[in-house]
Design a protein around this motif. Structure first.
Motif, short mmCIF file in Angstrom:
data_model
loop_
_atom_site.label_atom_id
_atom_site.label_comp_id
_atom_site.label_asym_id
_atom_site.label_seq_id
_atom_site.Cartn_x
_atom_site.Cartn_y
_atom_site.Cartn_z
N ARG A 121 0.83 -1.21 0.00
CA ARG A 121 0.00 0.00 0.00
C ARG A 121 0.87 1.26 0.00
N LEU A 122 1.89 1.28 0.82
CA LEU A 122 2.76 2.45 0.87
C LEU A 122 3.56 2.62 -0.41
N ALA A 123 3.99 1.51 -0.99
CA ALA A 123 4.75 1.58 -2.24
C ALA A 123 3.93 2.19 -3.36
N GLY A 124 2.63 1.96 -3.32
CA GLY A 124 1.76 2.48 -4.38
C GLY A 124 1.17 3.84 -4.10
N ARG A 125 1.63 4.51 -3.03
CA ARG A 125 1.05 5.79 -2.64
C ARG A 125 1.56 6.98 -3.44
N GLY A 126 2.58 6.78 -4.26
CA GLY A 126 3.06 7.88 -5.10
C GLY A 126 4.09 8.78 -4.45
N TYR A 127 4.78 8.30 -3.43
CA TYR A 127 5.91 9.07 -2.90
C TYR A 127 6.96 9.21 -4.01
N GLY A 128 7.56 10.37 -4.10
CA GLY A 128 8.53 10.59 -5.18
C GLY A 128 9.73 9.67 -5.11
N ARG A 129 10.16 9.36 -3.90
CA ARG A 129 11.29 8.45 -3.70
C ARG A 129 11.00 7.61 -2.47
N SER A 130 11.14 6.30 -2.58
CA SER A 130 10.75 5.41 -1.50
C SER A 130 11.86 4.43 -1.17
N LEU A 131 12.13 4.29 0.13
CA LEU A 131 13.12 3.34 0.63
C LEU A 131 12.44 2.34 1.56
N TYR A 132 12.74 1.08 1.35
CA TYR A 132 12.21 0.01 2.20
C TYR A 132 13.38 -0.67 2.90
N LEU A 133 13.31 -0.76 4.21
CA LEU A 133 14.39 -1.38 4.97
C LEU A 133 14.16 -2.88 5.09
N SER A 134 14.91 -3.63 4.33
CA SER A 134 14.88 -5.08 4.41
C SER A 134 15.99 -5.54 5.34
N SER A 135 16.41 -6.76 5.22
CA SER A 135 17.41 -7.30 6.15
C SER A 135 18.38 -8.23 5.42
N ALA A 136 19.63 -8.18 5.84
CA ALA A 136 20.63 -9.11 5.31
C ALA A 136 20.29 -10.55 5.66
N ALA A 137 19.38 -10.75 6.60
CA ALA A 137 18.99 -12.11 6.98
C ALA A 137 18.41 -12.90 5.82
N VAL A 138 17.92 -12.22 4.78
CA VAL A 138 17.34 -12.95 3.64
C VAL A 138 18.38 -13.82 2.94
N TYR A 139 19.66 -13.53 3.12
CA TYR A 139 20.71 -14.34 2.49
C TYR A 139 20.93 -15.67 3.18
N GLY A 140 20.49 -15.79 4.43
CA GLY A 140 20.83 -16.98 5.19
C GLY A 140 22.27 -16.90 5.68
N GLU B 258 7.54 -0.61 -7.73
CA GLU B 258 7.10 0.78 -7.89
C GLU B 258 8.28 1.73 -8.10
N GLY B 259 9.44 1.18 -8.44
CA GLY B 259 10.59 2.02 -8.73
C GLY B 259 11.31 2.56 -7.52
N GLY B 260 11.20 1.87 -6.38
CA GLY B 260 11.83 2.32 -5.16
C GLY B 260 13.16 1.63 -4.90
N ILE B 261 13.62 1.76 -3.67
CA ILE B 261 14.88 1.17 -3.23
C ILE B 261 14.59 0.19 -2.10
N ALA B 262 15.18 -0.99 -2.17
CA ALA B 262 15.13 -1.96 -1.08
C ALA B 262 16.54 -2.13 -0.54
N ILE B 263 16.66 -2.09 0.78
CA ILE B 263 17.97 -2.06 1.42
C ILE B 263 18.12 -3.25 2.36
N ARG B 264 19.08 -4.10 2.08
CA ARG B 264 19.36 -5.24 2.95
C ARG B 264 20.39 -4.80 3.98
N LEU B 265 19.90 -4.58 5.20
CA LEU B 265 20.69 -3.97 6.26
C LEU B 265 21.37 -5.03 7.11
N SER B 266 22.63 -4.76 7.48
CA SER B 266 23.37 -5.66 8.35
C SER B 266 23.00 -5.40 9.82
N ASN B 267 23.72 -6.01 10.74
CA ASN B 267 23.50 -5.79 12.17
C ASN B 267 23.96 -4.38 12.53
#
Length: 284
Positions: A92-111, A144-153
């Protein structure tokens, strides 16, 4: 691309959110700090109390931090409901039309099964509810053309209790061996101010896509424990694992794509960061 004038930050009551909001306000941005609980005000930051993050206000840019912070937030029963709720919010937030969007993901997705530094272009597969949530959130933001960030500890002032470094720091004045759950795991640890600087660089940049955010160097839990003992003047004392897993656990990050595209580099090494934490504790 013009820099965003106003920035909406969800999950602004957490340590990363508060530090980011404060830093953005100092850079002259209009900051809307959204949270579901009241927190101490920050200079130059507008606090927005929400019952539902889906009602986050409009702004030029979005930083979406508002999700369960760790795997432990998902009980054996009901975990999938939390995942579904978090994914719906990200979509829902990704589709809200913010000019630039960042989503904080996690390095945990790598295992933690590979020794090499993990790259954003590697194929990954969700292995639990938490990583399913993070990968789905990444997909929603990237679509939606944003940024996803895989964050470390991340570590620094205001450490969450129960993290590796927080637990070690509580033992500064405890006699006997320094106790950790498992001394063997190897991870990437990023100083809080460096994490904030990296997020700010991404907000102000033009690149989109998937990026790692970490220090680019890894250390074992035992190495961190021994650094702390040395800083406390207790070098040579024993480090004991109370619940060793007996298996190799490694998660390193390749941050070259991030440094190349945004001109950001971590400034605080692990020993320096731990020394700063020790100094803050001593001054408290």
């Amino acid at each position: 691309m013009d820099k965003p004038a106003s920035i909406c930050v969800t999950g602004a009551s957490g340590s990363i959110g508060r530090a980011l909001c404060a830093a953005l306000a100092l850079r002259g941005y209009s900051v809307l700090a959204c949270s579901r609980r009241e927190t101490a005000p920050l200079p130059g930051v507008d606090s927005v109390l929400l019952a539902d993050y889906a009602d986050a206000p409009a702004a030029d840019a979005l930083v979406h931090l508002a999700e369960p912070a760790d795997i432990g937030a998902f009980p054996e029963t009901g975990g999938e409901a939390l995942v579904a709720e978090a994914v719906r919010l990200a979509e829902r937030l990704a589709g809200r039309g913010y000019g630039r969007s960042l989503y904080l993901s996690s390095a945990a997705v790598y295992g933690d099964m590979e020794r090499h530094p993990r790259r954003p272009d590697e194929a990954v597969t969700a292995y639990n509810s938490y990583t399913r949530m993070k990968l789905a959130g990444e997909h929603a933001m990237l679509a939606e053309g944003g940024i996803a960030i895989r964050l470390s500890n991340v570590y620094g002032p205001g450490l969450k209790p129960g993290t590796v470094i927080a637990d070690i720091m509580t033992q500064r004045h405890v006699s006997g061996p320094l106790r950790v759950r498992d001394a063997a795991p190897v991870r990437d640890f990023l100083w809080l101010e460096d994490a904030v600087a990296g997020l700010t660089a991404m907000l102000e940049g033009e690149e989109t896509g998937l990026f790692n955010l970490g220090c680019g160097k890894s250390a074992s839990v035992e190495e961190i424990a021994r650094l702390c003992l040395d800083l406390w003047g207790r070098g040579g004392e024993e480090v004991v694992s109370t619940a060793p897993s007996g298996r190799e656990s490694v998660l390193r990050l390749d941050i070259s794509r991030t440094t190349d595209r945004f001109g950001w580099r971590p400034a605080v090494g692990l020993r320096d960061g731990l020394a700063r934490l020790c100094a803050l504790e001593a001054a408290a």
